[in-house]
Design a protein around this motif. Sequence first.
Motif, PDB file in Angstrom:
ATOM      1  N   LYS A 164      27.594  44.140  68.682  1.00 35.34           N
ATOM      2  CA  LYS A 164      27.122  44.184  69.927  1.00 35.34           C
ATOM      3  C   LYS A 164      26.413  44.519  70.807  1.00 35.34           C
ATOM      4  N   ASN A 165      24.961  44.949  70.268  1.00 31.64           N
ATOM      5  CA  ASN A 165      23.518  45.440  70.627  1.00 31.64           C
ATOM      6  C   ASN A 165      23.293  44.350  70.973  1.00 31.64           C
ATOM      7  N   SER A 166      23.145  43.831  70.906  1.00 32.12           N
ATOM      8  CA  SER A 166      21.321  42.323  71.204  1.00 32.12           C
ATOM      9  C   SER A 166      21.612  42.203  72.141  1.00 32.12           C
ATOM     10  N   GLU A 167      22.312  42.386  73.445  1.00 29.39           N
ATOM     11  CA  GLU A 167      21.762  41.553  74.461  1.00 29.39           C
ATOM     12  C   GLU A 167      20.947  43.125  74.998  1.00 29.39           C
ATOM     13  N   LYS A 168      21.437  44.127  74.729  1.00 27.79           N
ATOM     14  CA  LYS A 168      20.711  45.504  75.050  1.00 27.79           C
ATOM     15  C   LYS A 168      19.399  45.711  74.639  1.00 27.79           C
ATOM     16  N   ARG A 169      19.759  45.937  73.184  1.00 21.91           N
ATOM     17  CA  ARG A 169      18.218  45.704  72.568  1.00 21.91           C
ATOM     18  C   ARG A 169      17.075  44.776  71.892  1.00 21.91           C
ATOM     19  N   GLY A 170      17.521  43.173  72.478  1.00 22.30           N
ATOM     20  CA  GLY A 170      17.260  42.229  71.958  1.00 22.30           C
ATOM     21  C   GLY A 170      16.925  41.764  71.162  1.00 22.30           C
ATOM     22  N   TYR A 171      17.981  42.188  69.859  1.00 21.95           N
ATOM     23  CA  TYR A 171      17.675  42.887  68.429  1.00 21.95           C
ATOM     24  C   TYR A 171      19.288  42.662  67.855  1.00 21.95           C
ATOM     25  N   GLY A 172      19.481  41.819  66.952  1.00 23.93           N
ATOM     26  CA  GLY A 172      20.663  42.427  65.934  1.00 23.93           C
ATOM     27  C   GLY A 172      20.522  42.392  64.730  1.00 23.93           C
ATOM     28  N   PHE A 173      21.487  42.691  63.720  1.00 23.22           N
ATOM     29  CA  PHE A 173      21.307  43.092  62.411  1.00 23.22           C
ATOM     30  C   PHE A 173      22.452  41.754  61.661  1.00 23.22           C
ATOM     31  N   LEU A 174      21.404  40.644  61.648  1.00 19.45           N
ATOM     32  CA  LEU A 174      22.347  39.836  60.579  1.00 19.45           C
ATOM     33  C   LEU A 174      22.613  40.479  58.506  1.00 19.45           C
ATOM     34  N   GLU A 175      23.930  40.065  59.310  1.00 21.01           N
ATOM     35  CA  GLU A 175      24.655  40.578  57.676  1.00 21.01           C
ATOM     36  C   GLU A 175      25.473  39.696  57.488  1.00 21.01           C
ATOM     37  N   VAL A 176      25.567  39.632  55.601  1.00 24.73           N
ATOM     38  CA  VAL A 176      26.810  39.115  55.145  1.00 24.73           C
ATOM     39  C   VAL A 176      28.336  39.638  54.956  1.00 24.73           C
ATOM     40  N   GLN A 177      29.004  39.786  55.551  1.00 27.90           N
ATOM     41  CA  GLN A 177      30.696  40.107  55.745  1.00 27.90           C
ATOM     42  C   GLN A 177      31.248  39.480  54.260  1.00 27.90           C
ATOM     43  N   VAL A 178      32.153  40.428  53.384  1.00 26.70           N
ATOM     44  CA  VAL A 178      33.127  40.390  52.564  1.00 26.70           C
ATOM     45  C   VAL A 178      33.869  40.557  52.966  1.00 26.70           C
ATOM     46  N   TYR A 179      35.358  40.109  52.403  1.00 23.99           N
ATOM     47  CA  TYR A 179      36.470  39.763  52.734  1.00 23.99           C
ATOM     48  C   TYR A 179      36.970  40.624  52.221  1.00 23.99           C
ATOM     49  N   LEU A 180      37.459  41.847  51.528  1.00 20.64           N
ATOM     50  CA  LEU A 180      38.386  42.587  50.315  1.00 20.64           C
ATOM     51  C   LEU A 180      39.403  42.664  50.321  1.00 20.64           C
ATOM     52  N   GLY A 181      40.099  43.450  52.066  1.00 21.72           N
ATOM     53  CA  GLY A 181      41.468  43.009  52.331  1.00 21.72           C
ATOM     54  C   GLY A 181      41.751  44.039  53.732  1.00 21.72           C
ATOM     55  N   ARG A 182      42.585  43.716  54.101  1.00 16.93           N
ATOM     56  CA  ARG A 182      42.936  43.845  55.976  1.00 16.93           C
ATOM     57  C   ARG A 182      41.874  44.948  55.727  1.00 16.93           C
ATOM     58  N   ALA A 183      41.873  46.304  55.660  1.00 18.49           N
ATOM     59  CA  ALA A 183      41.010  47.295  56.198  1.00 18.49           C
ATOM     60  C   ALA A 183      39.768  47.851  55.241  1.00 18.49           C
ATOM     61  N   THR A 184      39.232  46.651  54.007  1.00 20.24           N
ATOM     62  CA  THR A 184      38.511  47.324  53.527  1.00 20.24           C
ATOM     63  C   THR A 184      37.361  45.293  53.707  1.00 20.24           C
ATOM     64  N   ARG A 185      35.661  45.659  54.354  1.00 21.65           N
ATOM     65  CA  ARG A 185      35.173  44.633  53.897  1.00 21.65           C
ATOM     66  C   ARG A 185      33.691  45.399  52.890  1.00 21.65           C
ATOM     67  N   LYS A 186      32.735  44.767  53.439  1.00 20.06           N
ATOM     68  CA  LYS A 186      31.592  45.109  52.556  1.00 20.06           C
ATOM     69  C   LYS A 186      30.877  44.002  53.131  1.00 20.06           C
ATOM     70  N   TYR A 187      29.627  45.399  54.066  1.00 18.78           N
ATOM     71  CA  TYR A 187      28.320  43.956  54.886  1.00 18.78           C
ATOM     72  C   TYR A 187      27.416  45.006  54.308  1.00 18.78           C
ATOM     73  N   ILE A 188      26.908  43.460  53.649  1.00 15.90           N
ATOM     74  CA  ILE A 188      24.811  43.376  53.410  1.00 15.90           C
ATOM     75  C   ILE A 188      24.414  42.664  53.458  1.00 15.90           C
ATOM     76  N   MET A 189      23.454  44.049  54.036  1.00 17.61           N
ATOM     77  CA  MET A 189      22.194  43.594  55.265  1.00 17.61           C
ATOM     78  C   MET A 189      20.940  42.586  54.781  1.00 17.61           C
ATOM     79  N   ILE A 190      21.041  41.626  55.747  1.00 15.12           N
ATOM     80  CA  ILE A 190      19.369  40.366  55.599  1.00 15.12           C
ATOM     81  C   ILE A 190      18.457  40.898  56.239  1.00 15.12           C
ATOM     82  N   GLY A 191      18.613  41.133  57.568  1.00 19.47           N
ATOM     83  CA  GLY A 191      17.744  41.913  58.096  1.00 19.47           C
ATOM     84  C   GLY A 191      18.394  42.405  59.797  1.00 19.47           C
ATOM     85  N   LYS A 192      16.732  42.059  60.272  1.00 22.12           N
ATOM     86  CA  LYS A 192      17.144  42.615  61.996  1.00 22.12           C
ATOM     87  C   LYS A 192      16.703  41.172  63.045  1.00 22.12           C
ATOM     88  N   TYR A 193      16.931  40.735  64.197  1.00 22.18           N
ATOM     89  CA  TYR A 193      16.783  39.212  64.303  1.00 22.18           C
ATOM     90  C   TYR A 193      17.374  39.990  65.803  1.00 22.18           C
TER      91      TYR A 193
END
Length: 420
Positions: A50-79
Amino acid sequence: IVFGLASAQHSTGFVGCAIILIFSTYLSAVLKPTLTMKKELVEVVFDRRKNSEKRGYGFLEVQVYLGRATRKYIMIGKYSPDDWQAAAASPETQALVAKCKKIIAAMDVLDEERTYDNFMYHFNGEDKKPKVEVKEEQPKEPEKSGKSFLDFMEEALANEDLREGTRKHKICAIETVRTFGKLNTYGDLTPKNIIAFDNWLHDGTRTDVTCYGYHKKIHKWVRQLYQMGEIPQDPYQVVTLKRGKCREREPLTELELKLMRNYKFEGKLARVRDLFIFAAYTGLSFCDTQTFDFESMTKKEGKMYYIDGSRIKTETKFFTPILSPAMKVLEKYDYQLPKISNQKANDYLHVIQMELHFRQKLTFHVARHSFATMALAHDVPIENVARMLGHQDIKTTQIYAKVLRTTIERHATALQRSIS
């Protein structure tokens, strides 16, 4: 089902109700799994911090749900908020999403536990699962391990929207890594080298807090590389670093502030003293005093003026009174405060400290701390003090909330009267 409904249609009374109940229960059991929303295990997310409103950009990622407390985020880029949806719908992004979905499906078929390591094993296209005991002995990918970590930090810093002071601190951290000379490439980012860097920092010339501050800045960039899949692990996750404690702040008492106000200084010493007094009776930080504008930043309520502004450092709103000693400073300079660099101002404060024989080291932050302590000593609620100082979190204000002995004595006397 059709037979049951038809029977219920021609039945009456108890028998009809029973048939309807039986078949509605059957329908519920059959249809419920198809009506329940299935959790999306792989999805594209934008600006999860939730930083895009302040910075004018945010990071686009693919989120993979592996478990209740486990996520894998794969960076795509800044947009930007206007561009990210097109990037999310691009063939490249959708191919990445499809790949992740196939991996999850394969893990389910193979009855593999959805752990981070298992997912990354498939994601990286390994042919044979490595044994745990030889995991650290795997050869590094030459095209990644040889990339320059110093170049990455400098490029990342150039893309960050920072205040000049913060940027200088981060440049200093990069130069410290360069001087150390053993964290030059991605392949150098190992727990062993991080520990060696920490030992090198603790050479007796820096405090624990300073050393931890270097690590904190560098860890942010290391974590970005890990999230982007550029390095196999975040070395900071497996090492323990000594954080240390900041030296306890010592505010000036009201008597010391009065002595400082009345002392005869000349020239720059007088101007720096006046700036300090203004900060001590408004709670403003040094950089906020240098951008203070009476015409646009003050409001008059009754007989008092208040500063209604935003902190330069955090952009947090604050609303604080201009107490009478601070108003006298404004009147002395025709409502235009003196301008000077922070370094020079603190140099002159050291001279003032020696002239007044104060025991504590004077810096402009002492003025802000003195204001907070004085307000708390006069029973101003800590929530109000936090608003005056422009703190985002009241825990920050509690750092200043050193309980004064005089406050305890006054409250104890009032408590004694109430129970007598």
